[in-house]
Design an enzyme around this catalytic site. Structure first.
Site, PDB file in Angstrom:
ATOM      1  N   ARG A 179      62.097 116.697 -21.119  1.00 43.23           N
ATOM      2  CA  ARG A 179      61.365 115.487 -21.504  1.00 43.23           C
ATOM      3  C   ARG A 179      60.507 115.038 -20.330  1.00 43.23           C
ATOM      4  O   ARG A 179      60.981 114.961 -19.196  1.00 43.23           O
ATOM      5  CB  ARG A 179      62.349 114.387 -21.880  1.00 43.23           C
ATOM      6  CG  ARG A 179      61.649 113.148 -22.378  1.00 43.23           C
ATOM      7  CD  ARG A 179      62.604 112.040 -22.663  1.00 43.23           C
ATOM      8  NE  ARG A 179      63.460 112.299 -23.794  1.00 43.23           N
ATOM      9  CZ  ARG A 179      64.712 111.857 -23.881  1.00 43.23           C
ATOM     10  NH1 ARG A 179      65.250 111.187 -22.895  1.00 43.23           N
ATOM     11  NH2 ARG A 179      65.430 112.100 -24.952  1.00 43.23           N
ATOM     12  N   TYR A 228      69.753 106.160 -33.316  1.00 40.07           N
ATOM     13  CA  TYR A 228      68.805 105.569 -32.351  1.00 40.07           C
ATOM     14  C   TYR A 228      67.392 106.078 -32.618  1.00 40.07           C
ATOM     15  O   TYR A 228      66.455 105.296 -32.746  1.00 40.07           O
ATOM     16  CB  TYR A 228      69.257 105.930 -30.942  1.00 40.07           C
ATOM     17  CG  TYR A 228      68.505 105.219 -29.842  1.00 40.07           C
ATOM     18  CD1 TYR A 228      68.612 103.840 -29.678  1.00 40.07           C
ATOM     19  CD2 TYR A 228      67.708 105.934 -28.947  1.00 40.07           C
ATOM     20  CE1 TYR A 228      67.931 103.195 -28.650  1.00 40.07           C
ATOM     21  CE2 TYR A 228      67.037 105.289 -27.916  1.00 40.07           C
ATOM     22  CZ  TYR A 228      67.151 103.924 -27.772  1.00 40.07           C
ATOM     23  OH  TYR A 228      66.473 103.285 -26.757  1.00 40.07           O
ATOM     24  N   GLU A 240      65.980 107.660 -35.270  1.00 40.57           N
ATOM     25  CA  GLU A 240      65.378 107.269 -36.553  1.00 40.57           C
ATOM     26  C   GLU A 240      65.253 105.753 -36.644  1.00 40.57           C
ATOM     27  O   GLU A 240      64.320 105.240 -37.263  1.00 40.57           O
ATOM     28  CB  GLU A 240      66.188 107.825 -37.722  1.00 40.57           C
ATOM     29  CG  GLU A 240      66.071 109.331 -37.884  1.00 40.57           C
ATOM     30  CD  GLU A 240      64.644 109.821 -38.193  1.00 40.57           C
ATOM     31  OE1 GLU A 240      63.824 109.047 -38.695  1.00 40.57           O
ATOM     32  OE2 GLU A 240      64.362 110.998 -37.909  1.00 40.57           O
TER      33      GLU A 240
HETATM   34  N1  UDP Z   1      74.123 114.335 -18.358  1.00 34.86           N
HETATM   35  C1  UDP Z   1      74.888 115.079 -17.473  1.00 34.86           C
HETATM   36  N2  UDP Z   1      76.011 114.523 -16.965  1.00 34.86           N
HETATM   37  C2  UDP Z   1      76.419 113.260 -17.271  1.00 34.86           C
HETATM   38  C3  UDP Z   1      75.616 112.496 -18.149  1.00 34.86           C
HETATM   39  C4  UDP Z   1      74.486 113.069 -18.682  1.00 34.86           C
HETATM   40  O1  UDP Z   1      74.555 116.245 -17.166  1.00 34.86           O
HETATM   41  O2  UDP Z   1      77.463 112.819 -16.749  1.00 34.86           O
HETATM   42  C5  UDP Z   1      72.877 114.925 -18.897  1.00 34.86           C
HETATM   43  C6  UDP Z   1      72.707 114.789 -20.395  1.00 34.86           C
HETATM   44  O3  UDP Z   1      73.339 115.857 -21.074  1.00 34.86           O
HETATM   45  C7  UDP Z   1      71.187 114.818 -20.526  1.00 34.86           C
HETATM   46  C8  UDP Z   1      70.691 114.197 -19.217  1.00 34.86           C
HETATM   47  O4  UDP Z   1      71.804 114.224 -18.328  1.00 34.86           O
HETATM   48  O5  UDP Z   1      70.722 116.132 -20.621  1.00 34.86           O
HETATM   49  C9  UDP Z   1      70.220 112.768 -19.390  1.00 34.86           C
HETATM   50  O6  UDP Z   1      71.241 112.077 -20.068  1.00 34.86           O
HETATM   51  P1  UDP Z   1      71.198 110.509 -20.326  1.00 34.86           P
HETATM   52  O7  UDP Z   1      72.383 110.190 -21.180  1.00 34.86           O
HETATM   53  O8  UDP Z   1      71.079 109.803 -19.022  1.00 34.86           O
HETATM   54  O9  UDP Z   1      69.833 110.249 -21.100  1.00 34.86           O
HETATM   55  P2  UDP Z   1      69.177 110.893 -22.406  1.00 34.86           P
HETATM   56  O10 UDP Z   1      69.934 112.135 -22.781  1.00 34.86           O
HETATM   57  O11 UDP Z   1      69.266 109.854 -23.448  1.00 34.86           O
HETATM   58  O12 UDP Z   1      67.810 111.206 -21.966  1.00 34.86           O
END
Ligand code: UDP
Length: 310
Positions: free
Chosen positions: A276, A146, A148
């Site tokens: 982020r 995703y 890259e």
């Molecule tokens: N996350 C979590 N529990 C979940 C799903 C995701 O703690 O059931 C965490 C994940 O590890 C990340 C954050 O929530 O640190 C955001 O994850 P998401 O997949 O929503 O978005 P991305 O990581 O792409 O920003």
């Protein structure tokens, strides 16, 4: 005369909200989508309002029969569970798929916007992330298809602009949430709502102290639309800069849903960014755009949606 727009990925979570906004603005709107992650339910109510939908995979040899003023390319799976399931297809959407759209935008003289991502910053070493920051991305890790792919998509967009003078825009989308997210999407907000509404403990990955900055979907698509209308062709961050830890998000969702099952901790996925947060100074200055929905309001609206489907 009404403007005509094409939304690639129009049956997806974000694409369908963008189609809705364009219809409200009296555009003639066509959506293309291969329903890999999008759904008919997302667009059925919009079809009744005049949306024209076609089953098209942008990575295939397709040809658009009509001309458009604006093309929005939002077509790509975008969840970490998709990165595991279909990494090659994700790379193909950014490379072959986006090239197909750029070529056709050039032929019909359309303006084209590429949906890039905060993932181009990877696990960022600068905080908050400004557009000038060049990122800290793994080229081989599980998110690399995703990250890259989107970096390549940005480069391809700029190449078409330089070589063929195509009228391009690039938006870098940060974490966005709201109604029409897939319940099985795997991302944190749908996961937490589904778990909470079933009375289960919320799954926190790692120590839950990692942060994200969540933008409500309506704000996000308004920002994307504003960028398309502007003259800015360099990438612009669109997101909500208010930052929360995953524990804070879990607490809010348990409170909102009345879930008493608490939280459990699971291992942190590989390359999961620690923090982020967008710097949105450019969006504010150039587009006069800023998010309007705070997390509480956005989560209430999202809660209403998940209650209706879980
Ligand atoms: N996350 C979590 N529990 C979940 C799903 C995701 O703690 O059931 C965490 C994940 O590890 C990340 C954050 O929530 O640190 C955001 O994850 P998401 O997949 O929503 O978005 P991305 O990581 O792409 O920003």
């Amino acid at each position: 005369m009404a403007k005509k727009a094409l939304v690639a990925g129009g049956a997806g979570f974000m694409g369908s909200h963008l189609c809705e906004l364009l219809l409200e603005k009296s555009y003639t709107v066509h959506a293309i989508d291969n329903l890999v992650t999008g759904s008919r339910q997302n667009i059925q109510p919009l079809v009744e309002k005049g949306l024209n939908w076609l089953d098209v995979d942008i990575t295939s040899d397709f040809y658009l029969n009509e001309s458009y003023d604006e093309i929005y390319n939002l077509a790509s799976p975008a969840s970490p569970i998709d990165f595991e399931k279909m990494p090659i297809f994700i790379l193909e959407t950014a490379a072959r798929g986006h090239k197909n759209l750029l070529k056709q935008a050039r032929e019909m003289n359309a303006r084209i916007l590429y949906a890039s991502t905060s993932e181009v910053y990877g696990d960022p070493l600068e905080h908050p992330q400004k557009e000038e920051y060049r990122g800290n991305v793994s080229t081989t890790g599980p998110r690399s298809c995703y990250d890259e792919g989107k970096r390549y998509g940005e480069a391809l967009t700029m190449a078409f602009r330089r070589e063929y003078a195509v009228d391009t825009r690039i938006v870098r989308i940060f974490n966005t949430y709201g109604p029409r997210m897939r319940p099985e999407d795997g991302r944190v907000i749908p996961n937490f709502f589904v778990q909470a509404l079933k009375g289960k403990p919320l799954t926190l990955y790692g120590d839950g102290k990692q942060t994200r900055s969540f933008c409500y979907i309506r704000d996000e698509v308004e920002g994307i639309f504003a960028l398309m209308q502007s003259k800015e062709f360099m990438p612009v961050n669109i997101g909500n800069p208010t930052e929360f830890s995953m524990i804070q998000i879990a607490e809010k969702i348990n409170q909102l849903t009345g879930n008493r099952a608490g939280m459990i901790f699971k291992p942190l996925p590989t390359d999961d960014p620690i923090k982020r947060k967008p710097d949105i100074s450019r969006a504010k200055e150039i587009l006069g755009w800023a998010p309007k929905y705070d997390l509480q309001k956005g989560l209430e609206l999202t809660h209403d949606y998940f209650k209706s489907i879980v």
